[in-house]
Write an enzyme that holds these catalytic residues in place. Structure first.
Site, mmCIF file in Angstrom:
data_model
loop_
_atom_site.group_PDB
_atom_site.id
_atom_site.type_symbol
_atom_site.label_atom_id
_atom_site.label_comp_id
_atom_site.label_asym_id
_atom_site.label_seq_id
_atom_site.Cartn_x
_atom_site.Cartn_y
_atom_site.Cartn_z
ATOM 1 N N GLY A 46 0.435 -1.181 -0.126
ATOM 2 C CA GLY A 46 0.200 0.182 0.137
ATOM 3 C C GLY A 46 1.095 1.094 -0.104
ATOM 4 N N GLN A 51 3.243 9.384 1.354
ATOM 5 C CA GLN A 51 4.363 8.839 1.533
ATOM 6 C C GLN A 51 5.308 9.852 0.315
ATOM 7 O OE1 GLN A 51 2.626 5.250 2.304
ATOM 8 N NE2 GLN A 51 4.881 4.850 2.739
ATOM 9 N N CYS A 92 6.054 -0.329 7.024
ATOM 10 C CA CYS A 92 5.802 0.760 6.215
ATOM 11 C C CYS A 92 7.344 1.677 5.066
ATOM 12 C CB CYS A 92 5.532 1.958 6.969
ATOM 13 S SG CYS A 92 4.982 3.755 6.296
ATOM 14 N N LEU A 93 6.554 1.552 4.178
ATOM 15 C CA LEU A 93 7.798 2.315 3.157
ATOM 16 C C LEU A 93 8.860 3.144 3.078
ATOM 17 C CD1 LEU A 93 6.190 1.625 -0.895
ATOM 18 C CD2 LEU A 93 8.220 0.057 0.442
ATOM 19 N N HIS A 135 -3.616 0.786 7.688
ATOM 20 C CA HIS A 135 -2.111 1.554 8.173
ATOM 21 C C HIS A 135 -2.549 3.377 6.739
ATOM 22 C CE1 HIS A 135 2.197 0.889 7.911
ATOM 23 N NE2 HIS A 135 1.973 1.782 7.162
ATOM 24 N N GLU A 136 -3.287 2.616 6.081
ATOM 25 C CA GLU A 136 -2.953 3.944 4.596
ATOM 26 C C GLU A 136 -3.382 4.739 5.543
ATOM 27 O OE1 GLU A 136 0.149 3.995 2.665
ATOM 28 O OE2 GLU A 136 0.191 1.580 3.430
ATOM 29 N N HIS A 139 -1.621 7.350 7.808
ATOM 30 C CA HIS A 139 -0.814 8.007 6.869
ATOM 31 C C HIS A 139 -1.649 9.686 6.101
ATOM 32 C CE1 HIS A 139 2.995 6.065 6.631
ATOM 33 N NE2 HIS A 139 2.585 4.954 5.603
HETATM 34 NI NI NI Z 1 3.042 2.982 6.181
#
Ligand code: NI
Length: 176
Positions: A46, A51, A92-93, A135-136, A139
């Protein structure tokens, strides 16, 4: 399509609240396609617009095994469908090299959003997909999963992440 640059903590955009999308046009479609390409290029499940340093309420996810079911959610809103919670580690990226937990997420949710044409979409998600969407959407609210950890655990994770990033940079230099 192009791969976008992913920002990592402590970049300030990761702490900011994303704004509602009001224009559904070719530019949005291009951006969403770039987000999907970036998610696949970075092997993520995701990605939220924050991000890639864009404060718009857009997330893309793909929790399928084959990695061929991209889902774009514009202005997503989550409603828990039960009190059932699952505690698992997350990654997480924007927090590279690390995984940590336990992070509590609802196991069953309803998602109301818009597609890239601005049409309303609504569906139910459970377990891994539900976790991923929660999670997304966090953000978009300026939240990352390590915010749920104790301050001590979070501090240790950040120190370790920086150390691993530095080691990786040095390795890359050696290869030049
Ligand atoms: Ni993340």
């Amino acid at each position: 399509m192009s791969v976008l640059k992913i920002i990592t903590i402590p970049h300030p955009t990761l702490k900011k609240i994303a704004k509602l999308v009001t224009k559904f046009n070719a530019e949005l479609e291009q951006f969403v396609n770039d987000m999907i390409e970036t998610m696949y290029a970075e092997d993520g499940v995701g990605l939220a617009a924050n991000q890639v340093n864009i404060l718009k309420r857009i997330v893309v996810v793909d929790c399928s095994d084959e990695r061929n079911e991209p889902l774009a959610l514009i202005n997503p809103v989550i409603t828990p469908l039960s009190d059932e919670i699952e505690d698992l580690e997350e990654g997480c990226l924007s927090i590279p090299e690390m995984r940590a937990g336990p992070i509590s997420r609802y196991t069953h949710i309803r998602v109301d959003a818009q597609n890239i044409n601005g049409e309303p979409i609504s569906f139910e998600a459970e377990f891994f997909l539900a976790r991923c969407i929660q999670h997304e959407v966090d953000h978009l609210e300026g939240k990352v999963y390590i915010d749920y950890l104790s301050p001590l655990k979070r501090e240790r994770l950040i120190v370790k992440m920086k150390k691993l990033q530095k080691e990786k940079e040095m390795e890359e230099q050696d290869e030049l």
